[in-house]
Motif scaffolding. Structure first.
Motif, mmCIF file in Angstrom:
data_model
loop_
_atom_site.group_PDB
_atom_site.id
_atom_site.type_symbol
_atom_site.label_atom_id
_atom_site.label_comp_id
_atom_site.label_asym_id
_atom_site.label_seq_id
_atom_site.Cartn_x
_atom_site.Cartn_y
_atom_site.Cartn_z
ATOM 1 N N GLY A 315 -7.181 -0.486 11.451
ATOM 2 C CA GLY A 315 -7.686 -0.071 10.148
ATOM 3 C C GLY A 315 -7.854 -1.266 9.224
ATOM 4 O O GLY A 315 -6.880 -1.796 8.683
ATOM 5 N N LEU A 316 -9.093 -1.728 9.036
ATOM 6 C CA LEU A 316 -9.373 -2.926 8.243
ATOM 7 C C LEU A 316 -10.412 -2.610 7.180
ATOM 8 O O LEU A 316 -11.335 -1.829 7.417
ATOM 9 C CB LEU A 316 -9.880 -4.057 9.142
ATOM 10 N N ALA A 317 -10.264 -3.248 6.004
ATOM 11 C CA ALA A 317 -11.210 -3.088 4.910
ATOM 12 C C ALA A 317 -11.247 -4.397 4.129
ATOM 13 O O ALA A 317 -10.319 -5.214 4.201
ATOM 14 C CB ALA A 317 -10.816 -1.929 3.995
ATOM 15 N N MET A 318 -12.338 -4.595 3.363
ATOM 16 C CA MET A 318 -12.503 -5.795 2.555
ATOM 17 C C MET A 318 -12.844 -5.401 1.126
ATOM 18 O O MET A 318 -13.566 -4.422 0.902
ATOM 19 C CB MET A 318 -13.604 -6.694 3.126
ATOM 20 N N THR A 319 -12.349 -6.191 0.173
ATOM 21 C CA THR A 319 -12.678 -5.993 -1.242
ATOM 22 C C THR A 319 -13.119 -7.328 -1.833
ATOM 23 O O THR A 319 -12.865 -8.401 -1.260
ATOM 24 C CB THR A 319 -11.466 -5.474 -2.036
ATOM 25 N N ASP A 320 -13.774 -7.259 -2.991
ATOM 26 C CA ASP A 320 -14.145 -8.484 -3.683
ATOM 27 C C ASP A 320 -12.993 -8.926 -4.592
ATOM 28 O O ASP A 320 -11.902 -8.338 -4.578
ATOM 29 C CB ASP A 320 -15.440 -8.280 -4.469
ATOM 30 N N ARG A 321 -13.240 -9.952 -5.403
ATOM 31 C CA ARG A 321 -12.179 -10.508 -6.241
ATOM 32 C C ARG A 321 -11.717 -9.545 -7.331
ATOM 33 O O ARG A 321 -10.616 -9.684 -7.859
ATOM 34 C CB ARG A 321 -12.656 -11.830 -6.862
ATOM 35 N N GLY A 367 -6.761 -11.677 -4.428
ATOM 36 C CA GLY A 367 -8.179 -12.004 -4.457
ATOM 37 C C GLY A 367 -8.482 -13.277 -5.209
ATOM 38 O O GLY A 367 -9.486 -13.942 -4.924
ATOM 39 N N LYS A 368 -7.629 -13.664 -6.140
ATOM 40 C CA LYS A 368 -7.902 -14.841 -6.963
ATOM 41 C C LYS A 368 -6.905 -15.968 -6.741
ATOM 42 O O LYS A 368 -7.111 -17.069 -7.216
ATOM 43 C CB LYS A 368 -7.878 -14.430 -8.436
ATOM 44 N N GLY A 369 -5.827 -15.710 -6.009
ATOM 45 C CA GLY A 369 -4.830 -16.737 -5.763
ATOM 46 C C GLY A 369 -5.069 -17.437 -4.441
ATOM 47 O O GLY A 369 -6.148 -17.364 -3.844
ATOM 48 N N PRO A 370 -4.043 -18.143 -3.945
ATOM 49 C CA PRO A 370 -4.158 -18.843 -2.654
ATOM 50 C C PRO A 370 -4.252 -17.852 -1.507
ATOM 51 O O PRO A 370 -3.870 -16.683 -1.628
ATOM 52 C CB PRO A 370 -2.868 -19.668 -2.588
ATOM 53 N N ALA A 371 -4.768 -18.335 -0.364
ATOM 54 C CA ALA A 371 -4.926 -17.488 0.810
ATOM 55 C C ALA A 371 -3.563 -17.228 1.432
ATOM 56 O O ALA A 371 -3.010 -18.083 2.124
ATOM 57 C CB ALA A 371 -5.868 -18.150 1.817
ATOM 58 N N PRO A 387 5.451 7.550 3.044
ATOM 59 C CA PRO A 387 4.985 6.196 2.711
ATOM 60 C C PRO A 387 4.423 5.483 3.932
ATOM 61 O O PRO A 387 4.889 5.672 5.061
ATOM 62 C CB PRO A 387 6.263 5.501 2.199
ATOM 63 N N VAL A 388 3.386 4.663 3.723
ATOM 64 C CA VAL A 388 2.773 3.865 4.778
ATOM 65 C C VAL A 388 2.730 2.419 4.302
ATOM 66 O O VAL A 388 2.914 2.117 3.123
ATOM 67 C CB VAL A 388 1.358 4.362 5.123
ATOM 68 N N SER A 389 2.481 1.514 5.249
ATOM 69 C CA SER A 389 2.454 0.091 4.945
ATOM 70 C C SER A 389 1.008 -0.373 4.811
ATOM 71 O O SER A 389 0.185 -0.163 5.710
ATOM 72 C CB SER A 389 3.165 -0.690 6.045
ATOM 73 N N LEU A 390 0.703 -0.992 3.675
ATOM 74 C CA LEU A 390 -0.620 -1.549 3.425
ATOM 75 C C LEU A 390 -0.525 -3.069 3.494
ATOM 76 O O LEU A 390 0.222 -3.686 2.737
ATOM 77 C CB LEU A 390 -1.130 -1.120 2.043
ATOM 78 N N GLY A 391 -1.259 -3.664 4.439
ATOM 79 C CA GLY A 391 -1.307 -5.110 4.547
ATOM 80 C C GLY A 391 -2.382 -5.687 3.641
ATOM 81 O O GLY A 391 -3.504 -5.187 3.602
ATOM 82 N N ILE A 392 -2.050 -6.741 2.881
ATOM 83 C CA ILE A 392 -2.981 -7.374 1.949
ATOM 84 C C ILE A 392 -3.002 -8.862 2.259
ATOM 85 O O ILE A 392 -1.955 -9.516 2.279
ATOM 86 C CB ILE A 392 -2.565 -7.144 0.482
ATOM 87 N N ALA A 393 -4.192 -9.408 2.512
ATOM 88 C CA ALA A 393 -4.333 -10.825 2.819
ATOM 89 C C ALA A 393 -5.501 -11.392 2.026
ATOM 90 O O ALA A 393 -6.596 -10.807 2.015
ATOM 91 C CB ALA A 393 -4.560 -11.037 4.315
ATOM 92 N N GLY A 394 -5.275 -12.510 1.342
ATOM 93 C CA GLY A 394 -6.351 -13.188 0.647
ATOM 94 C C GLY A 394 -7.139 -14.064 1.618
ATOM 95 O O GLY A 394 -6.559 -14.819 2.402
ATOM 96 N N VAL A 395 -8.450 -13.970 1.612
ATOM 97 C CA VAL A 395 -9.317 -14.775 2.475
ATOM 98 C C VAL A 395 -10.288 -15.549 1.592
ATOM 99 O O VAL A 395 -10.627 -15.128 0.484
ATOM 100 C CB VAL A 395 -10.070 -13.898 3.495
ATOM 101 N N ARG A 396 -10.741 -16.683 2.105
ATOM 102 C CA ARG A 396 -11.679 -17.515 1.374
ATOM 103 C C ARG A 396 -12.835 -17.904 2.279
ATOM 104 O O ARG A 396 -12.701 -17.948 3.505
ATOM 105 C CB ARG A 396 -10.974 -18.782 0.869
ATOM 106 N N GLY A 397 -13.964 -18.186 1.655
ATOM 107 C CA GLY A 397 -15.123 -18.632 2.400
ATOM 108 C C GLY A 397 -15.950 -17.537 3.005
ATOM 109 O O GLY A 397 -16.753 -17.774 3.905
ATOM 110 N N LEU A 398 -15.791 -16.301 2.551
ATOM 111 C CA LEU A 398 -16.547 -15.169 3.100
ATOM 112 C C LEU A 398 -17.453 -14.551 2.048
ATOM 113 O O LEU A 398 -17.707 -13.348 2.066
ATOM 114 C CB LEU A 398 -15.592 -14.104 3.647
ATOM 115 N N GLY A 399 -17.955 -15.350 1.138
ATOM 116 C CA GLY A 399 -18.856 -14.822 0.122
ATOM 117 C C GLY A 399 -18.114 -13.942 -0.854
ATOM 118 O O GLY A 399 -17.125 -14.344 -1.468
#
Length: 818
Positions: A315-321, A367-371, A387-399
Motif C-alpha cells: 500500500g503506497l501513496a504519494m503527496t506533494d509538499r 514534505g519540507k524537511g530532510p529526507a 489502530p494501524v501503522s502509517l509509514g511516512i518518508a520524505g523523498v526528494r528529486g521526484l518533482g
C-alpha cells in the motif's frame, strides 16, 4: 450471365406469348378491349411477383458448395501455444491442430478428455453453454499429472451452427519477482533511467539479482555488464554528510536518494521457495526536478514512478509538499477502506477527527524537511477501533512528489485481534461469573438451609408455612441461575457418561413437543453408525432445550407463530473435518447435533455476539427474532456454549437462506468428539446409608469461613444426631485435630482465607491418614478434583439443603466404615 439467368430467359418469353394470346381470346370473347387489358395487366403482375420470389430463394447447394477440405482448416488453425479442435454435434473430432494432438491425443474429443472429474465437469458445462448460448468457457483445467493448466473456450460455428470450435490456452505460473527483474532489464528499466531513476532488484542476502541498463552504466560504465551476484552495498559510497553516490562516480557524480521497497510478502505468496526478503532499490538523482531541465525531467518521472508503484502489492501513496494526494495504488486504497471510492484530497481525510492534526503536521514536516522516515499509529474512519501503522518518508528529486506514504492491509490481522479480544473477554467474564456464582451459592446455602430448619417447626396449614415455601422456591430458582453462570464459566459440576446422542434426543423430545406447541412442527432425523460421546446427559438435555426455546421464540415472533424445528444427528469423519478446512476443530471423529429452525435467522451483526453473556435481542417481557436467551436473561446461549466447551466440543451458528419450499432460519451445530475408549458398564446406584445409624455417635469437624453457612450446616448435622465441632478457618480446624480431637469425618469448605481446605486436609492426613474428607464448594467438582490430589476425598455442591448435607455425611461415613 449466370446459369440460372440463362435458364429463366426462355421461360419468361414463353409466358409473355401465352399472356398475349390469352388476352386476345378474352377480347374476342367479350368484345371489350378494357377487359382484355385488365387481364393482361394481372398476368404481368403475377409474373413479376413470381420472379421476385424465385430470386429470393437460395441457390441449389449442390451447384455452389463443394465437399469441405479439412486440410485447409487444419492449416488455418495451426497456432503456437494454443490447441484448437473442431467437433460436430455427435461430439466427434472433425479436425485438430498439432498442439491439440500433442496435449490430448488425436483420439480424444472434448469435453471427454483424460482429465480428473472436476476438469471434465467444467468442460461439460462449457460445452452445454456453447451449444445453448453460442460460447462457453472453463478456466483452471489441470492435466492429470498436474504439470499443465489450461483455459478452455468453446464457440458454436458453421452455417447451420453444427460445430464447436474448442481453444485451449496454457496458463503459466506467475512469478512476480522474476517478472519484475525481466522488466527492469527491458523497456521499464530504460524508461526509468531516462527519467533519472536507476533501479536494481536485490535479494535478502544483499546481492544484486537484476538491474536496469542505466544502473549498469552508472556502476560499471557498460549497459551490457552483468551485475547479478555483486554486493549492492559495495556499489555505493557515502560522504560525511551521509549523501549517497555511485562508487564508480564518487563525488564527481550527483547525490542519490535511495528508496527501499521491500518485496518479501510478494515473494512469499508468489514463490514460496524464494528468498524471504527481495527488495526493489530505487536511486533517484538529486538533480531531478530542481529547476530548469531538471524540473521538467522530475515532472516527467512522476507518471513512470506511479506506474511502478501501482504494480507493487504494498500500500503506497504519494503527496506533494502541501500534503495533497498525488497518487495511491490499489493496495493502499484497499487498506484505507476506499477501494471503491474516489481518493480524498488529503491523507488526513482518511483518519478519525482526533488523528487529523498529527497526520497533517507529520506529512507537511516530512514534505519540507530532510529526507527521513518514520511510522505513526493512526485510526482509520472506517475502522476507528483498530489502530494501524502509517509509514511516512520524505523523498526528494521526484518533482511534485515530496512524501511517500505506506499502509499495510491489516484485514486478516484485525480479524485475528478481534478473535483474541473476544476470547479474552469471554474468559474474563467467565472468571467473574464463576466467582459471583460461588459467593452467591454461599448465600443461597444459608437461605435454603434456614428455610428447611423453619419448615421442620411448621406444618402445612400454618400461617407461615406457605411463606417459607415461597422463599425456598425462589431460592431454588436463584440456584438454577447460578448453575447457568457456572455453566457459562465452565465451572459447573458435570457427571459425564458414555452415551448416544439420539438417546438423549429421544428422552427430551416429549418435553420439546409441549414447549413448542401445536403450531410448530418437530422433525427428528438420525444418521446411522453414530459414535458414542462422553457428556453429562442432563446438561446435554439442557443444551437441546435452550436451543429449542430460542427457536420457538424466533418463530413465534415471525407471522402467525408457526414453523418447523428439526433435530438431526450426523456422523462426521476425520476426512470430513479435513475437507472443512477449519482452523478451530481438530481432526478427528465427531457426532454432530444440528438444531435448525425457520424463524428468519440471526441478524448478521449479531452472529459474532450471540454466545456472549447477557446479550439478548428480546424486548422486555417477550421473545424476539432468534432470541438467543433463556427467559430473557441473556444466559441461554452462553450456558449452551459453556456446557459444550466443558464437554470438549464445539458449537457454531449460521443462517440458512430461504428456498422454494421453506423459510429462512438459523442453524446451530454442536460437534461432540466420539469416545474411543472401552464402553464402561453402568455401576448400580449406591444406596445412601441411613443417617440414624450414627445418631449421637459420629463426631464431625466442620470448617467453614461463612458464618451463615457454618451455622446452618452445624444445626442440620446436630439435628441429625452428630456431634459437631465448628471452626471458622483452616488454622482453627487443624488446631482442633492437633489438640487431640478425635473425629470421624472432616466437612470443610474449599476456598477460605489463610489456610484453605485442601491445605488443611493434607496437614490432617499426615496425622490421621484414614480420616475421610468431605469438601463443600460452589465450584465444579471436576475442577476441584483436578486441582486437589487427595485420596478418599468426597464432594457436595453448594447450595444444599438440610436433608442433602445430612444424607451426604451419612453416605461418606457408611462407605468409610464398611
Amino acid at each position: 450471365m449466370t446459369v440460372t439467368a440463362q435458364r429463366t430467359t426462355p421461360l419468361y418469353a414463353v409466358l409473355g406469348v401465352a399472356a398475349l394470346v390469352s388476352a386476345a381470346v378474352v377480347w374476342l370473347a367479350s368484345g371489350e378491349l378494357v377487359a382484355a387489358a385488365s387481364f393482361l395487366g394481372g398476368v404481368a403482375v403475377l409474373i413479376v411477383a413470381a420472379n421476385a420470389i424465385a430470386r429470393a430463394q437460395p441457390t441449389d447447394r449442390g451447384e455452389e458448395l463443394a465437399p469441405p477440405d479439412w486440410s485447409v482448416t487444419v492449416a488455418a488453425i495451426e497456432r503456437p501455444g494454443e490447441a484448437v479442435a473442431i467437433v460436430d454435434r455427435a461430439n466427434r473430432l472433425v479436425c485438430a491442430n498439432r498442439a491439440y494432438s500433442d496435449w490430448f491425443g488425436a483420439g480424444n474429443a472434448p469435453p471427454n478428455l483424460q482429465l480428473d472429474r472436476p476438469a471434465l465437469e467444467a468442460l461439460a458445462r462449457a460445452a452445454r453453454e456453447a451449444w445453448r448460448e453460442g460460447s462457453g468457457e472453463a478456466a483452471g483445467i489441470d492435466s492429470a499429472d498436474g504439470t499443465r493448466r489450461w483455459t478452455a473456450r468453446a464457440e458454436r460455428a458453421g452455417r447451420g451452427e453444427d460445430y464447436l470450435v474448442w481453444r485451449f490456452e496454457g496458463q503459466a505460473e506467475e512469478d512476480f519477482v522474476a517478472d519484475l527483474g525481466r522488466a527492469l532489464a527491458g523497456p521499464l528499466g530504460h524508461l526509468l533511467s531516462r527519467s533519472g531513476i536507476e533501479a536494481a532488484l536485490v535479494g535478502s542476502d544483499g546481492l544484486v539479482r537484476a538491474t536496469a541498463p542505466g544502473f549498469a552504466v552508472r556502476v560499471a560504465g557498460d549497459a551490457s555488464a552483468t551485475m547479478a551476484g555483486q554486493d549492492f552495498a559495495n556499489l555505493l559510497r557515502s560522504d560525511e554528510r551521509d549523501r549517497i553516490f555511485f562508487a564508480r562516480e564518487g563525488r564527481r557524480g550527483s547525490p542519490q536518494t535511495l528508496i527501499h521497497v521491500p518485496l518479501g510478502e510478494v515473494a512469499a505468496t508468489r514463490a514460496p521457495d524464494a528468498d524471504a526478503g527481495p527488495s526493489l532499490m530505487l536511486l533517484v538523482d538529486a538533480g531531478v526536478g530542481l529547476g530548469g531541465a531538471g524540473e521538467s525531467a522530475g515532472s516527467a518521472a512522476t507518471p513512470q514512478l506511479e506506474a511502478l508503484l501501482g504494480a507493487l502489492p504494498l500500500g503506497l501513496a504519494m503527496t506533494d509538499r502541501d500534503g495533497r494526494f498525488l497518487f495511491a495504488n490499489t493496495p493502499f486504497r484497499r487498506a484505507a477502506g476506499i477501494a471503491d471510492k474516489p481518493l480524498p484530497p488529503f491523507p488526513s481525510d482518511l483518519v478519525v477527527r482526533e488523528d487529523k492534526g498529527p497526520v497533517v503536521d507529520a506529512v507537511r514536516r516530512f514534505g519540507k524537511g530532510p529526507a527521513s522516515a518514520t511510522d505513526m499509529a493512526i485510526r482509520l474512519r472506517g475502522t476507528p477501533d483498530d489502530p494501524v501503522s502509517l509509514g511516512i518518508a520524505g523523498v526528494r528529486g521526484l518533482g511534485d512528489a515530496a512524501v511517500l506514504l505506506s499502509l499495510v492491509d491489516s484485514t486478516e490481522e484485525t480479524r485475528l485481534k478481534r478473535q483474541v479480544a473476544q476470547a479474552t473477554k469471554m474468559q474474563a467474564v467467565g472468571q467473574l461469573a464463576g466467582g459471583v456464582a460461588h459467593d452467591f451459592n454461599n448465600v443461597l446455602t444459608a437461605v435454603i438451609g434456614t428455610c428447611d430448619l423453619m419448615l421442620l417447626r411448621h406444618t402445612p396449614g400454618d400461617s407461615d408455612y406457605d411463606d417459607i415455601q415461597q422463599i425456598r422456591a425462589n431460592s431454588n430458582r436463584a440456584a438454577a441461575l447460578t448453575r447457568q453462570l457456572l455453566a457459562f464459566s465452565r465451572q459447573q459440576t458435570l457427571r459425564p457418561e458414555v452415551l448416544q446422542v439420539p438417546d438423549v434426543v429421544s428422552e427430551v423430545s416429549q418435553l420439546l413437543k409441549r414447549l413448542l406447541g401445536e403450531k410448530i412442527e418437530l422433525k427428528v432425523h438420525h444418521d446411522r453408525e453414530l459414535g458414542p460421546v462422553r457428556a453429562d446427559p442432563q446438561q446435554l438435555e439442557q443444551v437441546i432445550v435452550n436451543l429449542a426455546v430460542n427457536a420457538r421464540d424466533a418463530m413465534q415472533a415471525k407471522g402467525d407463530g408457526s414453523g418447523k424445528l428439526s433435530l438431526a444427528t450426523r456422523r462426521v469423519t476425520a476426512r470430513d473435518v479435513r475437507k472443512m478446512g477449519s482452523e478451530i476443530i481438530p481432526e478427528g471423529e465427531y457426532t454432530v447435533l444440528v438444531v435448525q429452525d425457520s424463524g428468519g435467522g440471526i441478524p448478521p451483526e449479531h452472529l459474532g455476539k450471540i454466545f456472549e453473556p447477557f446479550f439478548t435481542t428480546k424486548q422486555q417481557g417477550r421473545g424476539g427474532a432468534q432470541s438467543m436467551t433463556m427467559g430473557g436473561t441473556g444466559l441461554g446461549l452462553s450456558t449452551v456454549y459453556g456446557i459444550v466447551k466443558q464437554s470438549g466440543g464445539f458449537i457454531f451458528a449460521d443462517n440458512i437462506p430461504a428456498t422454494a419450499g421453506s423459510r429462512a432460519g438459523a442453524r446451530f451445530s454442536v460437534y461432540l468428539p466420539v469416545y474411543s475408549g472401552e464402553m464402561p458398564a453402568r455401576a448400580p446406584k449406591a444406596e445412601a446409608a441411613p443417617t440414624g445409624e450414627w445418631s449421637g455417635g459420629g463426631k464431625i469437624l466442620l470448617v467453614e469461613d461463612e458464618d451463615m453457612v457454618r451455622a446452618v450446616a452445624e444445626r442440620a448435622l446436630t439435628r441429625a444426631g452428630y456431634s459437631v465441632t465448628a471452626c471458622a478457618d483452616g488454622e482453627e480446624g487443624l488446631a482442633a485435630v492437633a489438640n487431640g480431637g478425635e473425629f470421624d469425618i472432616v466437612v470443610s469448605d474449599v476456598v477460605m482465607p489463610g489456610m484453605d481446605g485442601p491445605a488443611m486436609a493434607r496437614a490432617i492426613r499426615k496425622a490421621k491418614p484414614a480420616l475421610p474428607i468431605l469438601f463443600m464448594s460452589g465450584y465444579a467438582e471436576e475442577q476441584l478434583r483436578n486441582d486437589i490430589d487427595i485420596a478418599d476425598m468426597h464432594f457436595i455442591a453448594k447450595p444444599f439443603s438440610v436433608q442433602q448435607i445430612s444424607d451426604k455425611v451419612g453416605a461418606v461415613l457408611g462407605a468409610a466404615r464398611g
